[in-house]
Enzyme design. Structure first.
Site, short mmCIF file in Angstrom:
data_model
loop_
_atom_site.label_atom_id
_atom_site.label_comp_id
_atom_site.label_asym_id
_atom_site.label_seq_id
_atom_site.Cartn_x
_atom_site.Cartn_y
_atom_site.Cartn_z
N ASP A 89 0.85 -1.20 0.00
CA ASP A 89 0.00 0.00 0.00
C ASP A 89 0.88 1.24 0.00
O ASP A 89 2.06 1.19 0.35
CB ASP A 89 -0.96 0.01 1.21
CG ASP A 89 -0.24 0.14 2.55
OD1 ASP A 89 0.85 -0.47 2.71
OD2 ASP A 89 -0.75 0.85 3.43
N ASP A 120 8.82 3.83 -0.96
CA ASP A 120 8.05 3.43 0.23
C ASP A 120 6.74 2.76 -0.19
O ASP A 120 5.72 3.41 -0.27
CB ASP A 120 7.78 4.70 1.07
CG ASP A 120 7.07 4.43 2.38
OD1 ASP A 120 6.94 3.27 2.76
OD2 ASP A 120 6.65 5.40 3.01
N GLU A 154 0.00 -0.87 5.88
CA GLU A 154 1.07 -0.29 6.70
C GLU A 154 0.89 1.20 6.87
O GLU A 154 1.10 1.75 7.95
CB GLU A 154 2.43 -0.59 6.05
CG GLU A 154 3.61 -0.41 7.01
CD GLU A 154 4.14 1.01 7.07
OE1 GLU A 154 4.94 1.30 7.95
OE2 GLU A 154 3.74 1.84 6.22
N GLU A 155 0.48 1.87 5.79
CA GLU A 155 0.40 3.33 5.85
C GLU A 155 -0.81 3.83 6.64
O GLU A 155 -0.97 5.03 6.84
CB GLU A 155 0.39 3.91 4.42
CG GLU A 155 1.64 3.60 3.61
CD GLU A 155 2.92 4.28 4.12
OE1 GLU A 155 2.89 4.88 5.21
OE2 GLU A 155 3.95 4.18 3.43
N HIS A 214 -22.55 33.99 16.70
CA HIS A 214 -22.03 35.30 16.29
C HIS A 214 -21.00 35.74 17.33
O HIS A 214 -21.32 35.79 18.52
CB HIS A 214 -23.19 36.29 16.21
CG HIS A 214 -22.82 37.58 15.57
ND1 HIS A 214 -21.94 38.48 16.12
CD2 HIS A 214 -23.22 38.15 14.39
CE1 HIS A 214 -21.81 39.53 15.34
NE2 HIS A 214 -22.58 39.34 14.26
N ARG A 329 6.07 10.38 18.42
CA ARG A 329 7.04 9.34 18.08
C ARG A 329 7.62 8.85 19.40
O ARG A 329 7.98 9.66 20.25
CB ARG A 329 8.16 9.90 17.21
CG ARG A 329 7.75 10.27 15.81
CD ARG A 329 7.57 9.07 14.91
NE ARG A 329 6.86 9.46 13.70
CZ ARG A 329 6.55 8.64 12.70
NH1 ARG A 329 6.86 7.34 12.77
NH2 ARG A 329 5.90 9.07 11.66
N1 BES Z 1 8.84 3.35 5.28
C1 BES Z 1 8.23 4.03 6.37
C2 BES Z 1 9.03 3.96 7.66
C3 BES Z 1 10.25 4.81 7.57
C4 BES Z 1 10.11 6.18 7.53
C5 BES Z 1 11.49 4.26 7.53
C6 BES Z 1 11.22 6.98 7.43
C7 BES Z 1 12.60 5.05 7.42
C8 BES Z 1 12.46 6.42 7.37
C9 BES Z 1 6.86 3.45 6.64
O1 BES Z 1 6.16 3.15 5.47
C10 BES Z 1 6.02 4.47 7.37
O2 BES Z 1 5.74 5.51 6.85
N2 BES Z 1 5.64 4.14 8.58
C11 BES Z 1 4.72 4.92 9.31
C12 BES Z 1 4.21 4.00 10.40
C13 BES Z 1 2.98 4.47 11.08
C14 BES Z 1 1.81 4.65 10.13
C15 BES Z 1 2.63 3.51 12.18
C16 BES Z 1 5.40 6.13 9.92
O3 BES Z 1 6.58 6.06 10.30
O4 BES Z 1 4.75 7.18 9.99
ZN ZN Z 2 5.38 5.16 4.62
#
Ligand code: BES
Ligand code: ZN
Length: 459
Positions: A89, A120, A154-155, A214, A329
């Site tokens: 995806d 990606d 995944e996305e 208002h 994060r």
């Molecule tokens: N490929 C990325 C993860 C990634 C991002 C690896 C930057 C290395 C550098 C993956 O597809 C992704 O975007 N993951 C999401 C996970 C989330 C939806 C739980 C992310 O990191 O936002």
């Molecule tokens: Zn991604």
């Protein structure tokens, strides 16, 4: 008999054409109207796995978008079994007008292939498929047993993946996992990711008056939910990014002096980094370096905020509702569910009684740290060194690949994060690209990795 590496080089132009076909399928998991395209991408990949030689390749249903599963267990019970993972995806292409060529019309400019998903993760996972094919077409079968799982969600936070993995523990049993969904530092500086951040994603909804009012008649006497939301969110973080939610840092595994010294040796060009990010200066907690802040420390970000009047001109209104999406994060050992609870309870505590709030948990995933000293890691490092001409450095990654923690927990296996992207691939942005020499070297690296792992005989 041709060698698999030679075969891969000779067939590179065809591999590229096939990858373009994959990239033309707009398998955007977030958009319900793309459901048929997501299905088509899964079936396309299954057919490619069959064509590459996998005796078993199927599309398996989940509660959402399907999983593609394949296996090729020709190396025998004494050889290692590698479970490869990827995601077919992609993110939505927005903002669509900023693409120089259309996101689902893959276009080569210079040495790059531009398309949504190029890096990606379609381009990267396809390197695994082509490495397997190179073995099939030359020596008959890969030297290690292969299992392949490619998900379609995944996305959007993989809502159905953990239950799928837990329900298929035996099917997926392996000695080590291989994921190519990250980047190396530079074309001549390969790197192996040994830590990933996790994620907790929330939506905050603030409700004030039952309908828009208002602002002249009620302003000053009725609390405006947008003002209230902004005040609440502003209080979550200090000006240097430290998170002020009680308990937020409690579980953070500290960075020890040895690791900090090691991270300080990772090549980092500040000017190039500023340029790549399109900013004039960095920002964040001065107690940590830029590299540490971006990869090894937890964060809090508002991802979107809306409500009230946003069309042309001015409208004097007290909106009835206000919304925000926010994400954190996380680093090991912060638990996404526990962090979501802390944030929810904190926001409920600080919300003024003149509005009501709802905090929704959208999704989350755990961070992970993998073992750097396994035979599989040594094989990966050797494979990179041979394919790229220099030994890889070990780095932490700020993005998230939550399945790594799931593989550790549910299958008891470590993952080798063998990425082939570059830091400026513009993931999730307009003009995403894959640097084509990395695709070629990626196939090369995977072929070598399988061979080295088979020779080592252990993971
Ligand atoms: N490929 C990325 C993860 C990634 C991002 C690896 C930057 C290395 C550098 C993956 O597809 C992704 O975007 N993951 C999401 C996970 C989330 C939806 C739980 C992310 O990191 O936002
Ligand atoms: Zn991604």
């Amino acid at each position: 008999m041709t060698h698999p590496l030679l075969y891969a080089h000779e067939h590179q132009p065809r591999f590229l054409e096939e990858l373009k076909a994959f990239l033309r399928i707009p398998s955007i998991s977030a958009q319900p109207v793309r459901r048929p395209d997501v299905e088509v991408a899964a079936e396309w990949l299954r057919d490619q796995l069959r064509a590459a030689g996998f005796p078993r390749a199927e599309v398996l249903p989940t509660g959402g978008h399907p999983v593609v599963y394949a296996e090729w267990l020709a190396a025998g019970p004494d050889a290692p079994t590698v479970l490869t993972y990827g995601h077919y995806d992609v993110q939505p292409p927005d903002p669509a007008l900023e693409w120089l060529s259309p996101p689902f019309e893959p276009t080569v400019r210079g040495e790059n292939l531009y398309a949504r998903g190029a890096s990606d993760d379609k381009g990267q996972l396809y390197a695994h498929v082509k490495a397997a094919e190179a073995y099939c077409a030359t020596v008959g079968a890969p030297p290690v047993n292969l299992k392949v799982i490619v998900e379609g969600e995944e996305e959007i936070g993989s809502p159905n993946l953990d239950p799928f993995i837990e329900a298929h523990r035996e099917l997926l049993a392996a000695d080590v996992a291989l994921i190519s969904d990250s980047h190396i530092l530079a074309p001549d500086t390969p790197s192996i990711v040994y830590a990933l951040r996790g994620l907790a994603y929330l939506q905050v909804e603030v409700e004030g008056p039952a309908f828009d009012l208002h602002s002249g008649i009620y302003g000053g006497a009725v609390n405006n939910p947008l003002n209230a939301l902004c005040r609440m969110l502003a209080g979550l973080q200090d000006a240097e990014g430290r998170v002020l939610i009680p308990g937020f840092y409690d579980a953070v595994r500290p960075l020890d002096a040895a690791e900090r010294a090691e991270l300080a040796r990772v090549p980092f060009d500040r000017e190039a980094w500023l340029e790549e990010a399109g900013v004039s200066t960095d920002w964040g907690d001065p107690d940590y370096t830029v590299v540490e802040r971006a990869t090894a420390r937890p964060t809090l970000d508002i991802n979107g905020i809306w409500g009230g009047y946003i069309e042309a001109g001015a409208k004097t209104v007290l909106p009835s509702k206000a919304y925000a999406k926010m994400s954190m994060r996380l680093v090991p050992d912060q638990d996404p569910a526990e962090i979501a609870r802390l944030v929810r309870e904190h926001l409920e505590r600080v919300a003024p009684p003149s509005v009501s709030i709802v905090v929704r948990d959208l999704h989350g995933g755990s961070g992970a740290i993998v073992d750097r000293n396994s035979p599989a890691m040594r094989a990966a490092a050797q494979a990179y060194a041979e394919a790229f001409g220099s030994s890889p450095v070990f780095v932490r990654e700020g993005g998230s690949i939550p399945v790594v923690a799931t593989f550790q927990r549910a299958l008891g296996i470590e993952t080798v994060l063998m990425g082939f992207g570059l830091p400026d691939d513009r993931l999730h942005s307009p003009n995403e690209k894959l640097y084509l020499p990395n695709f070629t070297r990626g196939v090369d690296t995977v072929i070598r990795f399988f061979d080295l792992l088979a020779r080592a005989g252990q993971v």
